[in-house]
Design a protein around this motif. Structure first.
Motif, PDB file in Angstrom:
ATOM      1  N   ALA A  65       0.861  -1.186   0.000  1.00  0.00           N
ATOM      2  CA  ALA A  65       0.000   0.000   0.000  1.00  0.00           C
ATOM      3  C   ALA A  65       0.896   1.233   0.000  1.00  0.00           C
ATOM      4  O   ALA A  65       1.369   1.667   1.040  1.00  0.00           O
ATOM      5  CB  ALA A  65      -0.914  -0.002   1.218  1.00  0.00           C
ATOM      6  N   LEU A  66       1.139   1.792  -1.164  1.00  0.00           N
ATOM      7  CA  LEU A  66       2.097   2.884  -1.304  1.00  0.00           C
ATOM      8  C   LEU A  66       1.472   4.257  -1.142  1.00  0.00           C
ATOM      9  O   LEU A  66       2.163   5.268  -1.206  1.00  0.00           O
ATOM     10  CB  LEU A  66       2.796   2.778  -2.666  1.00  0.00           C
ATOM     11  CG  LEU A  66       3.540   1.452  -2.906  1.00  0.00           C
ATOM     12  CD1 LEU A  66       4.240   1.474  -4.250  1.00  0.00           C
ATOM     13  CD2 LEU A  66       4.527   1.172  -1.796  1.00  0.00           C
ATOM     14  N   GLY A  67       0.159   4.306  -0.970  1.00  0.00           N
ATOM     15  CA  GLY A  67      -0.469   5.581  -0.659  1.00  0.00           C
ATOM     16  C   GLY A  67      -0.976   6.330  -1.867  1.00  0.00           C
ATOM     17  O   GLY A  67      -0.807   5.925  -3.023  1.00  0.00           O
ATOM     18  N   ALA A  68      -1.592   7.484  -1.601  1.00  0.00           N
ATOM     19  CA  ALA A  68      -2.286   8.246  -2.635  1.00  0.00           C
ATOM     20  C   ALA A  68      -1.348   8.826  -3.681  1.00  0.00           C
ATOM     21  O   ALA A  68      -1.769   9.132  -4.793  1.00  0.00           O
ATOM     22  CB  ALA A  68      -3.101   9.363  -1.985  1.00  0.00           C
ATOM     23  N   PHE A 228      -2.344   9.563   3.950  1.00  0.00           N
ATOM     24  CA  PHE A 228      -3.471   9.391   4.860  1.00  0.00           C
ATOM     25  C   PHE A 228      -4.264   8.155   4.450  1.00  0.00           C
ATOM     26  O   PHE A 228      -5.371   8.237   3.976  1.00  0.00           O
ATOM     27  CB  PHE A 228      -4.359  10.633   4.872  1.00  0.00           C
ATOM     28  CG  PHE A 228      -3.613  11.905   5.121  1.00  0.00           C
ATOM     29  CD1 PHE A 228      -3.836  13.012   4.352  1.00  0.00           C
ATOM     30  CD2 PHE A 228      -2.662  11.981   6.139  1.00  0.00           C
ATOM     31  CE1 PHE A 228      -3.149  14.191   4.584  1.00  0.00           C
ATOM     32  CE2 PHE A 228      -1.978  13.143   6.376  1.00  0.00           C
ATOM     33  CZ  PHE A 228      -2.207  14.259   5.596  1.00  0.00           C
ATOM     34  N   ASP A 229      -3.654   6.994   4.682  1.00  0.00           N
ATOM     35  CA  ASP A 229      -4.086   5.795   3.981  1.00  0.00           C
ATOM     36  C   ASP A 229      -5.236   5.038   4.637  1.00  0.00           C
ATOM     37  O   ASP A 229      -5.852   4.199   4.008  1.00  0.00           O
ATOM     38  CB  ASP A 229      -2.888   4.870   3.786  1.00  0.00           C
ATOM     39  CG  ASP A 229      -1.839   5.492   2.877  1.00  0.00           C
ATOM     40  OD1 ASP A 229      -0.658   5.334   3.156  1.00  0.00           O
ATOM     41  OD2 ASP A 229      -2.240   6.143   1.899  1.00  0.00           O
ATOM     42  N   GLU A 230      -5.504   5.245   5.917  1.00  0.00           N
ATOM     43  CA  GLU A 230      -6.676   4.653   6.565  1.00  0.00           C
ATOM     44  C   GLU A 230      -7.700   5.779   6.714  1.00  0.00           C
ATOM     45  O   GLU A 230      -7.479   6.730   7.459  1.00  0.00           O
ATOM     46  CB  GLU A 230      -6.300   4.082   7.931  1.00  0.00           C
ATOM     47  CG  GLU A 230      -5.075   3.178   7.929  1.00  0.00           C
ATOM     48  CD  GLU A 230      -5.380   1.772   7.472  1.00  0.00           C
ATOM     49  OE1 GLU A 230      -6.549   1.494   7.154  1.00  0.00           O
ATOM     50  OE2 GLU A 230      -4.458   0.945   7.437  1.00  0.00           O
ATOM     51  N   GLU A 231      -8.827   5.662   6.015  1.00  0.00           N
ATOM     52  CA  GLU A 231      -9.727   6.803   5.883  1.00  0.00           C
ATOM     53  C   GLU A 231     -11.184   6.388   6.051  1.00  0.00           C
ATOM     54  O   GLU A 231     -11.538   5.212   5.936  1.00  0.00           O
ATOM     55  CB  GLU A 231      -9.561   7.460   4.505  1.00  0.00           C
ATOM     56  CG  GLU A 231      -8.154   7.918   4.185  1.00  0.00           C
ATOM     57  CD  GLU A 231      -7.997   8.366   2.746  1.00  0.00           C
ATOM     58  OE1 GLU A 231      -7.362   9.401   2.528  1.00  0.00           O
ATOM     59  OE2 GLU A 231      -8.526   7.676   1.853  1.00  0.00           O
ATOM     60  N   GLU A 232     -12.032   7.400   6.275  1.00  0.00           N
ATOM     61  CA  GLU A 232     -13.491   7.316   6.184  1.00  0.00           C
ATOM     62  C   GLU A 232     -14.078   6.115   6.938  1.00  0.00           C
ATOM     63  O   GLU A 232     -14.688   5.224   6.360  1.00  0.00           O
ATOM     64  CB  GLU A 232     -13.911   7.249   4.708  1.00  0.00           C
ATOM     65  CG  GLU A 232     -13.417   8.395   3.858  1.00  0.00           C
ATOM     66  CD  GLU A 232     -14.053   9.735   4.233  1.00  0.00           C
ATOM     67  OE1 GLU A 232     -15.141   9.728   4.838  1.00  0.00           O
ATOM     68  OE2 GLU A 232     -13.456  10.781   3.929  1.00  0.00           O
ATOM     69  N   THR A 255      -5.379   5.036  -7.371  1.00  0.00           N
ATOM     70  CA  THR A 255      -6.471   4.439  -8.142  1.00  0.00           C
ATOM     71  C   THR A 255      -7.003   3.168  -7.511  1.00  0.00           C
ATOM     72  O   THR A 255      -7.783   2.453  -8.136  1.00  0.00           O
ATOM     73  CB  THR A 255      -6.014   4.140  -9.573  1.00  0.00           C
ATOM     74  OG1 THR A 255      -4.883   3.252  -9.539  1.00  0.00           O
ATOM     75  CG2 THR A 255      -5.629   5.415 -10.301  1.00  0.00           C
ATOM     76  N   ASP A 256      -6.601   2.843  -6.296  1.00  0.00           N
ATOM     77  CA  ASP A 256      -7.008   1.581  -5.691  1.00  0.00           C
ATOM     78  C   ASP A 256      -7.223   1.752  -4.194  1.00  0.00           C
ATOM     79  O   ASP A 256      -6.332   2.218  -3.486  1.00  0.00           O
ATOM     80  CB  ASP A 256      -5.959   0.496  -5.935  1.00  0.00           C
ATOM     81  CG  ASP A 256      -6.396  -0.840  -5.347  1.00  0.00           C
ATOM     82  OD1 ASP A 256      -6.171  -1.053  -4.148  1.00  0.00           O
ATOM     83  OD2 ASP A 256      -6.963  -1.666  -6.084  1.00  0.00           O
ATOM     84  N   THR A 257      -8.420   1.381  -3.726  1.00  0.00           N
ATOM     85  CA  THR A 257      -8.711   1.339  -2.299  1.00  0.00           C
ATOM     86  C   THR A 257      -9.486   0.068  -1.989  1.00  0.00           C
ATOM     87  O   THR A 257     -10.187  -0.478  -2.851  1.00  0.00           O
ATOM     88  CB  THR A 257      -9.534   2.562  -1.838  1.00  0.00           C
ATOM     89  OG1 THR A 257     -10.681   2.693  -2.702  1.00  0.00           O
ATOM     90  CG2 THR A 257      -8.723   3.832  -1.889  1.00  0.00           C
ATOM     91  N   ASP A 258      -9.360  -0.402  -0.748  1.00  0.00           N
ATOM     92  CA  ASP A 258     -10.059  -1.594  -0.284  1.00  0.00           C
ATOM     93  C   ASP A 258     -10.978  -1.237   0.878  1.00  0.00           C
ATOM     94  O   ASP A 258     -10.860  -0.175   1.486  1.00  0.00           O
ATOM     95  CB  ASP A 258      -9.065  -2.660   0.199  1.00  0.00           C
ATOM     96  CG  ASP A 258      -8.333  -3.334  -0.953  1.00  0.00           C
ATOM     97  OD1 ASP A 258      -8.628  -3.004  -2.124  1.00  0.00           O
ATOM     98  OD2 ASP A 258      -7.462  -4.177  -0.674  1.00  0.00           O
TER      99      ASP A 258
END
Length: 727
Positions: A65-68, A228-232, A255-258
């Motif tokens: 997970a390299l981030g936004a 800010f990789d853990e969100e919402e 372009t990728d979120t889980d």
């Protein structure tokens, strides 16, 4: 003030693939820092704070997970090829399927087992030899690597695969371990797309079997990444298993979120490893979760592309159902929110969303079957937009109470208007509209947005943002909405919109609402231009007046995007507390998801029943010391009728016709009132800030005059009785 449980509050943050503690003064339990292993019919999956991995019959695909800032995903495929001695035959690994246990995935290749232990800093890849291969020399294992990451550096101890300055993957730390515990360092090399792992001949020849060759594959995250990789986050409660499910968005690239999740106890203690609720190669946003009490199941919905998808999570086992489409039309569907069913009367969740193509608010029932699979019913239009106005940002109360009535709210914007209004309509369990949509706000100068709502089926509180003016800061405001049984629809209460927090020049944004019986808790983000702090206020469910001063969830890190769930929303008691989750962003590090339990110190209120006829429903809001207007109310009683409030410190518990009279009138006080045209009356008392009042209990009940009374000796109908305790 709002109180926090005394559970351990160790705060954890993700950096460089590790979960390192920050100041012990930081409140909350870190939810998102953990690992998990899951199996399905096609293989196994593993997740860690900064990666995910997929195991199939051919090998493992590792995705950091390299981030936004990373423009896309950069996975690496690791396929074991051969093993043997340096002076001997290279033996191909025989085909095998993965087998999962709690933190380990294994492949059995005859006398050799490839093993992957799931850790926070990566997956520890091991090759276990029950017997030595034929030949002499070093023990050699070759693993093919397929990745777009480039080799940035390599030494005898490890290989660094990188992509620009986003980070990448390390393969490092080759160690040999024999059955007697003897250890030795090995070497690693890379060429022509193959990693070669070696253990020295001298160690191999003297090793006590089984022998383990043990490197680690792990993500490397550039600490300058402000992704800010853990969100919402969002969460819901299940009463049977006494646990919350927290869900959130995990960003792997731009372009990728889980969708990830974790079960936590009522004090915030993690109960399970992190769950891979949904893995995608696309952007997943706007995640929402609710509980269906009859099935002891959580329903999670999210937006992917222009569609709304869902799956269930078993509250006891964390088993996942197949993913189903909730809204998959050619139109653009966005901003889903799901409500649950707290009673045992039905097994459906209700999902609302905005159809951006038409400007409509739409909804669908989602039925949970006994095996957890989901069935989605036909889409219903809750509110219709037009070419000149459109509706967006819907919210729905978390549950419908015993009567199964939900309130749906949204923002309505006119195409040529500078104002946005909040509108609402009540729907039943089958999504049948009750009456028509009503305005919650009404201002030609204001711009209202981002509503949230919760309630108990009779009364709801709607919180929202109001911009102070063009390009100016926003305030958090709220208003109560009630069910009118005579008109059979929801109506805005007679009390006007009230500001919860309106500090000039400071943004108060993103409100969330949790409905308890004695009060309503509202969380919001307080942004002063330097820090973002999540604050929590407790307000009266009738007029949104302050029950107690707001407090900050955290002031040590940038905190935002809070959500709240009460235990009542998952079938618990309305007197139980609530859990907040939020996204914490500690300055130079990626964001994590934290949880904290709240119990507002505003008194308790217990419904003792006993009502009959047109006695209405009584309430006692904000029974706390220092409350200058402790309100004892009756609603939906016989209109325009003489009524008495009986208030006592003791109870008589006398049967009177179809009623039960609870407070003792001989030791208490009575207050004469007349109900208005809507069957409402109230009595306010001053509760001084006297410590001696803490813990005192009282009983109250309304007697409403009626020519054909339910309680003939008193010529009155009775409301339900209330027991309250002062805090």
């Amino acid at each position: 003030m709002l109180s926090m449980s005394r559970a351990a509050v160790g705060a954890i943050l993700v950096t460089g693939g590790l979960c390192a503690a920050i100041s012990a003064q930081e409140p909350g339990i870190n939810v998102s820092c953990g690992v998990g292993v899951m199996a399905d019919e096609d293989g196994c999956s593993a997740i860690g704070p900064d990666y995910r991995a997929r195991f199939d019959a051919g090998g493992v695909t590792f995705v950091p997970a390299l981030g936004a800032r990373a423009p896309r995903l950069f996975p690496a495929r690791f396929t074991p090829q051969t093993f043997g001695r340096a002076e001997g035959e290279a033996v191909p690994f025989s085909p095998a399927s993965p087998r999962a246990s709690e933190r380990r995935i294994e492949y059995a290749h005859g006398d050799v087992t490839s093993r992957y232990d799931v850790r926070k800093d990566g997956i520890e890849q091991s090759f276990v030899f029950a017997s030595l291969p034929a030949g002499s020399g070093d023990l050699v294992v070759r693993v093919a690597v397929d990745t777009k990451l480039r080799v940035a550096s390599q030494t005898r101890d490890g290989i660094a695969f990188r992509q620009s300055d986003f980070g990448g993957i390390d393969v490092r730390g080759v160690v040999g371990i024999d059955a007697g515990g003897r250890r030795t360092g090995g070497t690693i090399a890379f060429g022509d797309g193959v990693i070669e792992l070696r253990l020295p001949e001298a160690f191999v020849e003297s090793a006590e079997l089984p022998l383990i060759l043990d490197p680690i594959i792990g993500p490397v995250i550039d600490v300058a990444d402000f992704g800010f990789d853990e969100e919402e986050p969002d969460l819901a409660y299940d009463v049977t298993n006494a646990r919350y499910l927290v869900v959130w968005q995990r960003r792997f690239s731009a372009t990728d979120t889980d969708v990830r999740g974790r079960m936590i106890a009522t004090d915030g203690t993690p109960l399970t490893s992190v769950l891979a609720v949904y893995s995608s190669i696309d952007l997943v946003t706007n995640i929402s979760v609710a509980n269906v009490n009859l099935r002891d199941t959580f329903v999670v919905v999210w937006e992917e592309g222009d569609d709304i998808l869902a799956r269930s999570v078993n509250a006891a086992t964390a088993a996942l159902s197949p993913v189903v489409g909730v809204a998959t039309s050619p139109q653009t569907e966005t901003s889903p929110e799901v409500a649950g069913e707290a009673t045992l009367a039905a097994a459906e969740a209700l999902c609302v969303w905005a159809n951006v193509s038409f400007g409509d608010i739409e909804a669908a029932q989602i039925s949970v079957q006994t095996d957890g699979t989901l069935t989605v019913f036909a889409t219903q239009t809750v509110s219709t937009g037009s070419a000149l106005s459109f509706k967006q940002d819907p919210s729905i109360s978390k549950q419908g109470g015993g009567v199964g009535l939900y309130l749906v709210v949204w923002q309505a914007i006119g195409l040529f208007q500078s104002s946005g209004e909040i509108e609402a309509i009540a729907v039943d369990r089958n999504l049948v509209p009750q009456g028509f949509a009503i305005p919650v706000t009404n201002s030609v100068n204001g711009f209202y947005k981002r509503p949230d709502v919760d309630g108990d089926g009779f009364r709801w509180v709607v919180a929202f943002e109001r911009e102070e003016g063009p390009s100016l800061a926003s305030d958090v405001q709220c208003r109560s909405v009630r069910w009118d049984p005579i008109q059979a629809r929801a109506v805005a209460d007679e009390f006007p919109v009230r500001t919860i927090d309106g500090a000039p020049g400071v943004d108060e944004v993103r409100p969330c609402v949790g409905f308890l019986r004695g009060s309503v808790i509202v969380g919001y983000e307080d942004a002063d231009g330097v820090n973002d702090v999540v604050r929590v206020a407790s307000v009266d469910p009738f007029d949104c007046s302050e029950c107690e001063t707001s407090v900050a969830v955290s002031s040590l890190v940038v905190a935002r995007t809070s959500r709240v769930a009460t235990q009542a929303s998952g079938g618990g008691s309305v007197e139980d507390g609530a859990m907040f989750v939020w996204e914490a962003r500690p300055f130079s590090l990626d964001g994590d998801i934290f949880a904290r339990r709240f119990e507002p110190a505003d008194g308790t209120e217990t419904d003792l029943g006993g009502g009959c006829g047109q006695g209405g429903r009584s309430r006692a809001s904000c029974a706390r010391r220092g409350n200058g207007s402790f309100s004892m109310r009756v609603r939906d009683a016989r209109p325009n009728s003489g009524t008495f409030l009986v208030l006592s410190a003791s109870r008589i518990q006398a049967t009177c016709g179809a009623c039960t009279f609870v407070p003792d009138p001989f030791t208490g006080s009575t207050f004469l009132r007349t109900t208005d045209s809507r069957g409402q009356a109230s009595v306010d008392l001053f509760l001084p800030d006297d410590p001696g009042l803490a813990g005192l209990r009282g009983y109250l009940q309304w007697l409403v005059g009626n020519p054909t009374p339910g309680c003939s000796p008193l010529d009155a109908d009775l409301s339900n009785a209330i027991e309250f305790q002062i805090q």
